[in-house]
Enzyme design. Structure first.
Site, mmCIF file in Angstrom:
data_model
loop_
_atom_site.group_PDB
_atom_site.id
_atom_site.type_symbol
_atom_site.label_atom_id
_atom_site.label_comp_id
_atom_site.label_asym_id
_atom_site.label_seq_id
_atom_site.Cartn_x
_atom_site.Cartn_y
_atom_site.Cartn_z
ATOM 1 N N CYS A 27 0.838 -1.193 0.000
ATOM 2 C CA CYS A 27 0.000 0.000 0.000
ATOM 3 C C CYS A 27 0.872 1.242 0.000
ATOM 4 C CB CYS A 27 -0.842 0.052 1.272
ATOM 5 S SG CYS A 27 -2.207 -1.086 1.302
ATOM 6 N N GLN A 102 -3.350 -6.938 -6.307
ATOM 7 C CA GLN A 102 -4.055 -7.497 -5.161
ATOM 8 C C GLN A 102 -5.399 -6.795 -5.014
ATOM 9 O OE1 GLN A 102 -2.792 -6.702 -1.053
ATOM 10 N NE2 GLN A 102 -2.610 -8.916 -0.770
ATOM 11 N N TYR A 185 -8.105 -8.198 7.098
ATOM 12 C CA TYR A 185 -9.070 -7.457 6.286
ATOM 13 C C TYR A 185 -10.315 -8.323 6.047
ATOM 14 C CZ TYR A 185 -5.237 -4.215 6.141
ATOM 15 O OH TYR A 185 -4.246 -3.354 6.538
ATOM 16 N N ARG A 233 -3.905 -14.526 -1.040
ATOM 17 C CA ARG A 233 -2.976 -14.326 0.072
ATOM 18 C C ARG A 233 -3.745 -14.610 1.357
ATOM 19 N NH1 ARG A 233 1.212 -9.382 1.667
ATOM 20 N NH2 ARG A 233 2.965 -10.739 1.297
ATOM 21 N N LEU A 304 10.323 -11.151 6.158
ATOM 22 C CA LEU A 304 11.726 -11.086 6.565
ATOM 23 C C LEU A 304 12.612 -12.049 5.770
ATOM 24 C CD1 LEU A 304 11.478 -10.357 10.397
ATOM 25 C CD2 LEU A 304 12.094 -8.796 8.548
ATOM 26 N N ARG A 327 9.684 -5.001 2.178
ATOM 27 C CA ARG A 327 10.582 -3.920 2.619
ATOM 28 C C ARG A 327 11.945 -3.971 1.957
ATOM 29 N NH1 ARG A 327 9.029 -5.230 8.738
ATOM 30 N NH2 ARG A 327 8.990 -7.280 7.737
HETATM 31 C C1 LIG Z 1 4.830 -0.239 2.997
HETATM 32 C C2 LIG Z 1 4.136 -1.558 3.114
HETATM 33 C C3 LIG Z 1 2.869 -1.723 2.584
HETATM 34 C C4 LIG Z 1 2.229 -2.963 2.628
HETATM 35 N N1 LIG Z 1 1.030 -3.133 1.999
HETATM 36 C C5 LIG Z 1 0.500 -4.373 1.847
HETATM 37 C C6 LIG Z 1 -0.579 -4.607 0.983
HETATM 38 O O1 LIG Z 1 -1.037 -3.717 0.263
HETATM 39 N N2 LIG Z 1 -1.077 -5.864 0.936
HETATM 40 C C7 LIG Z 1 -0.544 -6.897 1.647
HETATM 41 O O2 LIG Z 1 -1.033 -8.016 1.576
HETATM 42 N N3 LIG Z 1 0.532 -6.690 2.454
HETATM 43 C C8 LIG Z 1 1.079 -5.473 2.538
HETATM 44 N N4 LIG Z 1 2.218 -5.289 3.277
HETATM 45 C C9 LIG Z 1 2.872 -6.464 3.859
HETATM 46 C C10 LIG Z 1 3.940 -6.993 2.897
HETATM 47 O O3 LIG Z 1 3.387 -7.377 1.642
HETATM 48 C C11 LIG Z 1 4.734 -8.168 3.506
HETATM 49 O O4 LIG Z 1 3.857 -9.248 3.682
HETATM 50 C C12 LIG Z 1 5.368 -7.805 4.838
HETATM 51 O O5 LIG Z 1 5.968 -6.529 4.786
HETATM 52 C C13 LIG Z 1 6.430 -8.827 5.237
HETATM 53 O O6 LIG Z 1 7.395 -8.943 4.209
HETATM 54 P P1 LIG Z 1 8.835 -8.196 4.292
HETATM 55 O O7 LIG Z 1 9.515 -8.686 5.534
HETATM 56 O O8 LIG Z 1 9.551 -8.643 3.024
HETATM 57 O O9 LIG Z 1 8.619 -6.734 4.317
HETATM 58 C C14 LIG Z 1 2.850 -4.047 3.268
HETATM 59 C C15 LIG Z 1 4.109 -3.864 3.860
HETATM 60 C C16 LIG Z 1 4.768 -2.654 3.770
HETATM 61 C C17 LIG Z 1 6.153 -2.517 4.356
#
Ligand SMILES: Cc1cc2nc3c(=O)[nH]c(=O)nc-3n(C[C@H](O)[C@H](O)[C@H](O)COP(=O)(O)O)c2cc1C
Length: 373
Positions: A27, A102, A185, A233, A304, A327
């Protein structure tokens, strides 16, 4: 030399990805009435030239009411569709990356402030706020304004909104749809006994709690071209005793598989402020492994995953079929290049950037060549 596992192609339904690195949906809270603007062009543009196998566009609301924040991206109006068409046209003109989206409905977590504004609920009646809807009139946390419980007409409307957004996504030429049934959600709210206390056919037993998410999957699958994948998801656990769990996740995944779901993207949490998450590198990978072993659909691990060797070993050890990164991709939008460099793989890069190939990595970019007079 054979490509490392991470850089081998994978099929999601009939869609072939060049490698197993997926950009997780993120997002941006930067749309106007659901319509993307210049930020999305810059943000998605840089991710599109990252060399990843698939870019999943952020949670995109199927209705204004289903947005998390007033700034959420949407696909419920002609203006939304036109705004996305402009961005997709630019992405397609500049990158061969596969692009999914998504589709989401926030349910009781709708009407919130953006994270950088604190993320709290905007109560209905406050500027920018609206009344949320949900399976039951239970707020996400006790001090919040409770959502309105969806009645039969409301459920029908939400199903139709998902189908209409899927038809728009088809017109936009998106390569696939991910249905957001995770992170607390709307669809996850139906699944979790913590949020769903209905006494009709949509609440109570596991079968009843899965009914609405499965119905939504069916209408989206029917509204999107059969040769393009639809997947989901899911949060594999609520991290709360008595909440949604991995057994439910496997049952749901099997129900989705029977309805033509192309993959399962395994995340966790988000439905309750009571959650106690055990965070650590790859902390959700064991859930992906469980789903992959029990369900047999292409399974995407997330959470992560930050290191090339870590991602490679997840695929090599058959814990998941692909990894998704959120991230780490924002921190380093060239993560797939750097992972290819570390693992001794080759990756697609735009020809405009071929000259950036480091001296010691003369074979990093596929097809790279350059000359001068
Ligand atoms: C800025 C940001 C926005 C996110 N928006 C969504 C989203 O729109 N839909 C979703 O399912 N997860 C969203 N997430 C979760 C990520 O898709 C991901 O599952 C979560 O950050 C863990 O992965 P990572 O450790 O690689 O960041 C968001 C995470 C971040 C950091």
């Amino acid at each position: 030399m054979p490509q490392p596992h991470l850089f081998t192609p994978i099929q999601i339904g009939k869609l072939t990805l060049d490698n197993r690195i997926i950009i997780a949906p993120m997002c941006q809270y930067s749309a106007a009435e659901g319509t993307p603007g210049d930020w999305h062009m810059i943000h998605l543009g840089q991710l599109a030239i990252s060399g990843a196998g698939l870019l999943i566009i952020e949670a995109t609301a199927v209705s204004a009411e289903g947005r998390i924040t007033p700034g959420d991206l949407g696909l419920y109006s002609d203006a939304n569709e036109h705004g996305l068409a402009r961005i997709l046209q630019a992405l397609r003109a500049t990158s061969p990356i596969k692009i999914g989206m998504q589709l989401a409905h926030a349910g009781r977590k709708a009407s919130s402030r953006a994270p950088w504004e604190g993320g709290a609920q905007i109560r209905p009646g406050e500027p920018g706020g609206w009344k949320a809807v949900a399976p039951s009139a239970l707020p996400h946390s006790p001090s919040e304004d409770p959502p309105a419980a969806l009645d039969a007409a409301g459920l029908k409307r939400v199903r139709e909104e998902f189908a209409a957004a899927a038809r728009r996504a088809a017109r936009l030429g998106l390569d696939g749809i991910e249905i957001h049934a995770a992170h607390g959600y709307l669809l996850h709210q139906f699944l979790s006994p913590l949020a769903n206390q209905r006494s009709d056919a949509y609440g109570g037993s596991l079968e009843n709690r899965m009914r609405f998410p499965l119905e939504v999957f069916e209408v989206v699958r029917a509204a999107f071209p059969a040769d393009r994948p639809v997947w989901a998801r899911i949060s594999a656990t609520d991290w709360v005793p008595g909440g949604w769990d991995i057994e439910g996740t496997v049952a749901l995944s099997q129900g989705l598989k029977a309805r033509g779901c192309a993959a399962i993207h395994v995340s966790s949490g988000g439905v309750s402020p009571q959650q106690v998450i055990k965070l650590g590198p790859g902390y959700q990978v064991p859930y992906a492994r469980h789903v992959k072993a029990d369900v047999g659909l292409p399974t995407i691990a997330v959470g992560l995953i930050t290191e090339a060797e870590q991602a490679e070993s997840i695929i090599a050890n058959a814990e998941a079929d692909a990894v998704s990164l959120a991230r780490a991709m924002l921190y380093d939008p060239r993560w797939p290049w750097h992972a290819a460099a570390k693992l001794g793989a080759r990756v697609k890069a735009p020809h405009q950037y071929w000259r950036s190939q480091p001296r010691e990595l003369k074979d990093l970019f596929e097809d790279a060549k350059f000359g001068a007079r």
